[in-house]
Design a protein around this motif. Sequence first.
Motif, PDB file in Angstrom:
ATOM      1  N   THR A  93      -3.550   0.879  -3.523  1.00 34.11           N
ATOM      2  CA  THR A  93      -4.551   1.354  -2.565  1.00 34.11           C
ATOM      3  C   THR A  93      -5.321   0.135  -2.054  1.00 34.11           C
ATOM      4  O   THR A  93      -4.974  -1.010  -2.363  1.00 34.11           O
ATOM      5  CB  THR A  93      -5.544   2.329  -3.218  1.00 34.11           C
ATOM      6  N   ASP A 129     -10.076   3.804  -0.118  1.00 35.26           N
ATOM      7  CA  ASP A 129      -9.223   4.956   0.130  1.00 35.26           C
ATOM      8  C   ASP A 129      -9.814   6.184  -0.553  1.00 35.26           C
ATOM      9  O   ASP A 129     -10.464   6.054  -1.595  1.00 35.26           O
ATOM     10  CB  ASP A 129      -7.815   4.698  -0.432  1.00 35.26           C
ATOM     11  N   TYR A 183      -2.396  10.092  -3.489  1.00 37.43           N
ATOM     12  CA  TYR A 183      -1.007  10.511  -3.720  1.00 37.43           C
ATOM     13  C   TYR A 183      -0.938  11.330  -4.997  1.00 37.43           C
ATOM     14  O   TYR A 183      -1.855  11.294  -5.831  1.00 37.43           O
ATOM     15  CB  TYR A 183      -0.093   9.287  -3.836  1.00 37.43           C
ATOM     16  N   ASP A 197       1.830  -0.465   8.164  1.00 42.63           N
ATOM     17  CA  ASP A 197       0.929   0.597   8.600  1.00 42.63           C
ATOM     18  C   ASP A 197      -0.263  -0.120   9.225  1.00 42.63           C
ATOM     19  O   ASP A 197      -1.235  -0.454   8.537  1.00 42.63           O
ATOM     20  CB  ASP A 197       0.496   1.482   7.421  1.00 42.63           C
ATOM     21  N   ARG A 202      -3.895   2.367   9.353  1.00 41.03           N
ATOM     22  CA  ARG A 202      -4.669   2.844   8.225  1.00 41.03           C
ATOM     23  C   ARG A 202      -4.837   1.779   7.140  1.00 41.03           C
ATOM     24  O   ARG A 202      -5.708   1.891   6.292  1.00 41.03           O
ATOM     25  CB  ARG A 202      -3.995   4.081   7.605  1.00 41.03           C
ATOM     26  N   HIS A 231       0.831  -1.206   0.000  1.00 39.26           N
ATOM     27  CA  HIS A 231       0.000   0.000   0.000  1.00 39.26           C
ATOM     28  C   HIS A 231       0.868   1.261   0.000  1.00 39.26           C
ATOM     29  O   HIS A 231       1.952   1.282   0.579  1.00 39.26           O
ATOM     30  CB  HIS A 231      -0.903  -0.020   1.233  1.00 39.26           C
ATOM     31  N   TYR A 232       0.350   2.315  -0.593  1.00 38.08           N
ATOM     32  CA  TYR A 232       1.047   3.604  -0.635  1.00 38.08           C
ATOM     33  C   TYR A 232       1.524   4.046   0.752  1.00 38.08           C
ATOM     34  O   TYR A 232       2.613   4.599   0.912  1.00 38.08           O
ATOM     35  CB  TYR A 232       0.095   4.648  -1.230  1.00 38.08           C
ATOM     36  N   PHE A 233       0.725   3.805   1.765  1.00 36.92           N
ATOM     37  CA  PHE A 233       1.076   4.249   3.120  1.00 36.92           C
ATOM     38  C   PHE A 233       2.178   3.424   3.785  1.00 36.92           C
ATOM     39  O   PHE A 233       2.716   3.821   4.801  1.00 36.92           O
ATOM     40  CB  PHE A 233      -0.146   4.164   4.038  1.00 36.92           C
ATOM     41  N   ASP A 234       2.468   2.245   3.255  1.00 40.83           N
ATOM     42  CA  ASP A 234       3.400   1.388   3.985  1.00 40.83           C
ATOM     43  C   ASP A 234       4.774   2.047   4.070  1.00 40.83           C
ATOM     44  O   ASP A 234       5.330   2.479   3.051  1.00 40.83           O
ATOM     45  CB  ASP A 234       3.530   0.017   3.329  1.00 40.83           C
TER      46      ASP A 234
END
Lengths: 214, 384
Positions: free
Chosen positions: B272, B352, B357, B304, B307, B261-264
């Motif tokens: 996403t 998401d 991003y 993460d 989230r 995921h982008y947040f990782d």
Amino acid sequence: MLVQDIMKTDVITLNSTHTIADAVQMMKQKRIRHIPIIENDRLIGLVTDRDVKEASPSSISETSEPSLYETTLDKIMKTDLLIGHPRDFAEEAALLFYTYEIGCLPIVSNYQLVGILTKTDLLYNYIELTGANQPSSHIQIRVPNQAGVLYEVTKVFNKHNTNVLSVLVHPYQDDEDCKILAVRIKRMNPLAIITDLKAEGFDVLWPGELEMDL
Amino acid sequence: MKKTASFIFSPEQLNYEFSETHPFNQKRIILTMDLLKEMHSIDPDDIVEPRTATDEELLLAHDAKYIEIVKKASNGEVSESIGSIYGIGTEDTPFFTGMHDASALLVGGTLSAIEEVMEGRSRYALNLGGGLHHGFQGKASGFCIYNDSSVAIKYLQKKYGARVLYVDTDAHHGDGVQWTFYDDPDVCTFSIHETGRYLFPGTGNVTERGNGKGYGTSFNFPVDAFTEDDSFLHIYRTALREVAEYFKPDVILTQNGADAHYFDPLTHLYSTMKIYEEIPKLAKEIAEEYCDGRWIAIGGGGYDIWRVVPRAWSHLWLTMKSIPTPAGPLPEAWVKKWQTESPFPLIETWQDPPNLYEPVPRKKDIEEKNEQMLTRALHVIRKG
């Protein structure tokens, strides 16, 4: 690193009285492309897959001449050979491959064939040198081209008790004032190290910055 | 009566804890379960307690000497220099009290999941505590001590004589499992991951295809950093379909790291929640088509834990239970309960938000490179 550390020692060989058919079969069976020809353990020639193909009947020709396959290897083998010694440096051997555009180097000591080194062996050796065959994270750091920088960088790895698997120093594009340090470290989570490298003022080329700019 | 799905869980699974600040944090399992509870999607009857793997079972995939060292390290009897030979006591995989028991329980959980399915008590089973795919035969690596997948696949072979397809969608290459079965033609390992250009462990190139009799039963799909949903899913779907058709497994084990995921924080992929909705759907479909449903899913990476992971892992369970993919807001009670602990504002919806991003400037290049990689990786089976 010496040639003897990276060469193959279980060399598959034939004699000059073997035929092209023998060589073809051996190359297929063992999945090799070079066969040293020996006589009493002495290297007298080399047959490559290209020699064999050139001497074989064409697969598109209408008149097949099976007798060609019975040609003995002494008729087609190369005898004007480049050879290496087991105690040559690997870099010297690599230079021979590059300069003479050869695919394999028979390794001879005391007049006896003791090993063979192929392009593939050299390439694998390069992979090992880069550390890419072991679990590791890869960090690239752009550093000023001056003395003492490597020491400062490795201090950070030392602080994090991190095992460094390989370090390559290579030029940075056309900029002579900079070098790239490409480091493989035995870490899954390099974040703390990257933070510290940045805090020390080093320019870490992490994907975020590197690839997006290109 | 045969259950649709079993959820393997006990609070002791949280004992696999290196330190409070270590990125590998099993609290993710609690967060996921709590989310499912708030959705009224999981009942006490669904929960199955994990067992502990015996030494004999661990020996299926690990060296006796290594197990002995881990046991000693559990009591603080191993020095850092000895530990580092076995990959433990490092910054990645530090010593902790009781590390043997905690690790053996995670392996046992995956064995429990397998037994649920193979003994016919449950159609599918989920062990979020498992998925420690970096563990090697004689050493720990990348947060993983014992490799539950390696032990479990050996167990599936030995006890049930099954042909196993292992599918690894963690952002890191599933190296430990791949190397364990590299020579084995009856186990197919499939890993889609961020390329090893920067990311640990660096392996997982398309050219790693297996060895000897096992040649052609290892598949790797390394995608570029910044790969987004569409390209990731295209590779995953095309590859998994073709590999399943080629290998024809008896059972599927999926490793579901949620770190692409982008947040990782540890990886550089740009996916996403979309991929985590889709990954389990195809896994189930393939299991139904080839394996009479036999599908065991395990956890994996995912750093993460607030989230990303709870939402991502919920989809595994929801898919197993054939509950339609939820949309809209997450249960309010869940958000309220955990927001105070989370260091970031939680995402409060199942999907998401758009524009998560900035657009990736090299998107086209990345898609093209991934497509070429896919062709190379599948070349062996496409040529027929």
